[in-house]
Write a protein that holds these residues in place. Sequence first.
Motif, PDB file in Angstrom:
ATOM      1  N   PHE A 251       0.792  -1.211   0.154  1.00 29.34           N
ATOM      2  CA  PHE A 251      -0.194   0.082  -0.056  1.00 29.34           C
ATOM      3  C   PHE A 251       0.765   1.194   0.171  1.00 29.34           C
ATOM      4  CE2 PHE A 251      -2.413   3.081   2.313  1.00 29.34           C
ATOM      5  CZ  PHE A 251      -3.436   3.232   1.622  1.00 29.34           C
TER       6      PHE A 251
ATOM      7  N   SER B  17       1.302   4.125  -3.249  1.00 31.66           N
ATOM      8  CA  SER B  17       0.853   5.258  -3.157  1.00 31.66           C
ATOM      9  C   SER B  17       1.667   6.255  -3.612  1.00 31.66           C
ATOM     10  CB  SER B  17       1.068   5.821  -1.662  1.00 31.66           C
ATOM     11  OG  SER B  17       2.392   5.821  -0.877  1.00 31.66           O
TER      12      SER B  17
ATOM     13  N   LYS C 264       0.730   7.886  -7.117  1.00 30.00           N
ATOM     14  CA  LYS C 264      -0.229   9.016  -7.205  1.00 30.00           C
ATOM     15  C   LYS C 264       0.302  10.387  -6.738  1.00 30.00           C
ATOM     16  CE  LYS C 264      -3.656   5.828  -4.703  1.00 30.00           C
ATOM     17  NZ  LYS C 264      -4.514   5.601  -3.684  1.00 30.00           N
TER      18      LYS C 264
ATOM     19  N   ILE D  43      -1.990  11.140  -1.304  1.00 26.52           N
ATOM     20  CA  ILE D  43      -2.971  10.219  -0.668  1.00 26.52           C
ATOM     21  C   ILE D  43      -4.051  11.351   0.042  1.00 26.52           C
ATOM     22  CG2 ILE D  43      -1.335   8.407  -0.723  1.00 26.52           C
ATOM     23  CD1 ILE D  43      -1.040   8.479   2.268  1.00 26.52           C
ATOM     24  N   SER D  44      -5.248  10.591   0.128  1.00 25.74           N
ATOM     25  CA  SER D  44      -6.282  11.363   0.740  1.00 25.74           C
ATOM     26  C   SER D  44      -5.938  11.419   2.247  1.00 25.74           C
ATOM     27  CB  SER D  44      -7.554  11.051   0.329  1.00 25.74           C
ATOM     28  OG  SER D  44      -7.711   9.466   0.690  1.00 25.74           O
TER      29      SER D  44
ATOM     30  N   LEU E  78      -8.567  10.138   3.990  1.00 27.81           N
ATOM     31  CA  LEU E  78      -9.001   8.790   4.189  1.00 27.81           C
ATOM     32  C   LEU E  78      -8.124   7.750   4.136  1.00 27.81           C
ATOM     33  CD1 LEU E  78     -11.691   7.064   4.816  1.00 27.81           C
ATOM     34  CD2 LEU E  78     -12.223   7.351   2.250  1.00 27.81           C
ATOM     35  N   ASP E  79      -7.337   7.682   3.155  1.00 22.00           N
ATOM     36  CA  ASP E  79      -6.348   6.635   2.946  1.00 22.00           C
ATOM     37  C   ASP E  79      -5.315   6.550   4.337  1.00 22.00           C
ATOM     38  OD1 ASP E  79      -7.029   5.698   0.588  1.00 22.00           O
ATOM     39  OD2 ASP E  79      -6.048   7.007  -0.582  1.00 22.00           O
ATOM     40  N   LEU E  80      -4.789   7.944   4.477  1.00 20.73           N
ATOM     41  CA  LEU E  80      -3.976   7.949   5.707  1.00 20.73           C
ATOM     42  C   LEU E  80      -4.781   7.350   7.042  1.00 20.73           C
ATOM     43  CD1 LEU E  80      -1.299   9.104   6.623  1.00 20.73           C
ATOM     44  CD2 LEU E  80      -2.326  11.017   7.211  1.00 20.73           C
TER      45      LEU E  80
ATOM     46  N   ASN F  45      -6.688   5.195   6.877  1.00 17.68           N
ATOM     47  CA  ASN F  45      -6.854   3.587   6.826  1.00 17.68           C
ATOM     48  C   ASN F  45      -5.463   2.888   7.184  1.00 17.68           C
ATOM     49  OD1 ASN F  45      -9.616   3.606   6.163  1.00 17.68           O
ATOM     50  ND2 ASN F  45      -9.264   3.869   3.982  1.00 17.68           N
ATOM     51  N   SER F  46      -4.471   3.684   6.553  1.00 14.52           N
ATOM     52  CA  SER F  46      -3.001   3.121   6.882  1.00 14.52           C
ATOM     53  C   SER F  46      -2.760   3.265   8.335  1.00 14.52           C
ATOM     54  CB  SER F  46      -2.124   4.120   5.938  1.00 14.52           C
ATOM     55  OG  SER F  46      -2.150   5.408   6.493  1.00 14.52           O
TER      56      SER F  46
ATOM     57  N   LEU G   7       3.823   7.036   3.663  1.00 14.42           N
ATOM     58  CA  LEU G   7       2.440   7.385   3.606  1.00 14.42           C
ATOM     59  C   LEU G   7       2.095   8.802   4.208  1.00 14.42           C
ATOM     60  CD1 LEU G   7       0.961   4.017   4.525  1.00 14.42           C
ATOM     61  CD2 LEU G   7       0.881   5.014   2.255  1.00 14.42           C
TER      62      LEU G   7
ATOM     63  N   ASN H 235       0.777  12.319   2.216  1.00 19.10           N
ATOM     64  CA  ASN H 235      -0.440  13.282   2.498  1.00 19.10           C
ATOM     65  C   ASN H 235      -0.001  14.783   2.876  1.00 19.10           C
ATOM     66  OD1 ASN H 235      -2.297  14.440   5.092  1.00 19.10           O
ATOM     67  ND2 ASN H 235      -3.429  13.042   3.547  1.00 19.10           N
TER      68      ASN H 235
END
Length: 584
Positions: A504, A508, A511, A514-515, A517-519, A521-522, A574, A578
């Motif tokens: 993951f 990333s 891209k 990362i949003s 939301l992705d942060l 989730n991570s 990650l 962001n």
Amino acid sequence: MSTAFQILGSLGLFLFGMKLMSEGLQKLSGERLRTIMRSMTGNRFKGLFSGLVVTATIQSSSVTTVMVVSFVNAGLLTLREAIGVIMGANLGTTATAWIIAILGFKFSLSQIALPIVGVGMAISFCKKPGWRSGGEFLIGFGLLFMGLDFLKNSVPDISSNTEALRWISQYSNMGFLSVLLFLAFGVILTLIVQSSSVAMAITITMAAKGWISLDLSAAIILGENIGTTITAILSSIPASLNAKRAALAHLIFNVLGVIWMMWVFYWFVDFMCWIIPVNPAPSPETLKSMGLENFASLTGAAREVALERIALPERLAMFHTMFNLTNIFILLPFVAQIEKIACWVLKGRPDRPHRTALQRIEYLSSNLPQMGELALFEGQKEMVKLAEISGEMFNGFVYVIQNPDKDLSDEVARLRDLEQDSDKLSVALTNFYVQCSAHDLSQNSIKIVTRNMIIVPELEELCDSCYRLITLARKRYRRQFLDQMLQSAAFVEFCAEMNKFVDFADKSLNKQSISNLDLENSLKMRQKLDHVRKALRREAISQMESSGVTRGGILFIEILSACERVNSHAMNILEAMNPKSADI
């Protein structure tokens, strides 16, 4: 002598203005240009479109072709794809001729050029990066036309210089031989000034001042198309065989175009006169720009000559555009044949279809001054390669740790080589981004460079941590540690979840960011892995205390500690991706 220095100064101001305007446009549209560059590969039509848009934006076919040669040298473009991009670059560079012809000779911009520079300078002090880039564009735009106006005023009217008129008439009244002579002059002129844009400005100015006729001006433009290939040829000298072939293909494409044009030259020139007829009532702005304030007093042949001179800039721009467009239509179906000719002329062993990521980033670094903003996209691709190495190394650890009964010496050696490659690539990427930071980039590009300079060391440490895991797994094989903890379902599941987390983080990088939301989730994935890791560690300690056997348990705890470092570096990557959490 003073006239020559005035002309040189005018050309210098023109070229400097074009450079500033190009850099401002690159900063304003850098991300869009990088998106367009993604379509360079695929087929000749995509390459044609990419070359057209990029060249029209940066206002330099030489920069585009040098960049293409670098991409072929780095293995990022095939020779056939490069030929399509070069064709598009030839068409894109015709925008310069239209800028000179319409804005330089149809409107009198001399009075507003200096105010444009002043407005641009004021805007360049704005805090917003986009406004600053727009200000730089306006400064370049104003300086370009100031230089063009100085050039028009520096070149004397041919009617006032009888000696020059007599000298030129000796070479302009020889029929088709004159066309060939002026074609050669166009080649030499472009070789000397090393800029087809400057050569075009000189040609149009000379034609507008009455020094040369339409057909001889068109012949010079054909020569400029050949002369502009020298920049790519020079840049390919130290490059690979395929890069040399790409530069040669550029020359072949332009030479073939000139050859067929020689057969229909006069008809083609007459066609330009038909497309752009003489305007019998030119505007006062046009007359002033052309230095024909006395036009109203002209009669008969003198008036006809003046009208022809007024139409010359647009006709030459149209000739340049129609020649390149027609040449593309004729030769685009024969890209494969042009490729074969280039390979036949430059014989040799075929290059490797793909170079290593380290070689590619070194080639990008060496050509960074020519590529500017456009190099960032390719640099990002090589950073993704480093991320792929880390993922491959972690998968290698899982395979080694789960197969203690197999002799995996060759696999461990391969993974060791990957770790060494990651060290070299991370150093090359760091140097690449340091060089990028020294260039004049847009604010958004500066943020990308700064962010990537944070990510690259994390990727390198991630690879080191993965290799630490591999050495620990190898230790298990050498010392025959067949403990139950390493074979347990909980540890196997832990490794599978870690693999997802590392993957993951690696993906990333494909891209822009990362949003939130992705942060989030991570973060949840990281917390879950920490919870499982701590539980496995407590269980290992409990087993060592109950059984009294510590060797296997200590190895297991060391593996868990190395896994924590892997997770930590992946999380740092990650967070850097962001925008809100990245400390840049």
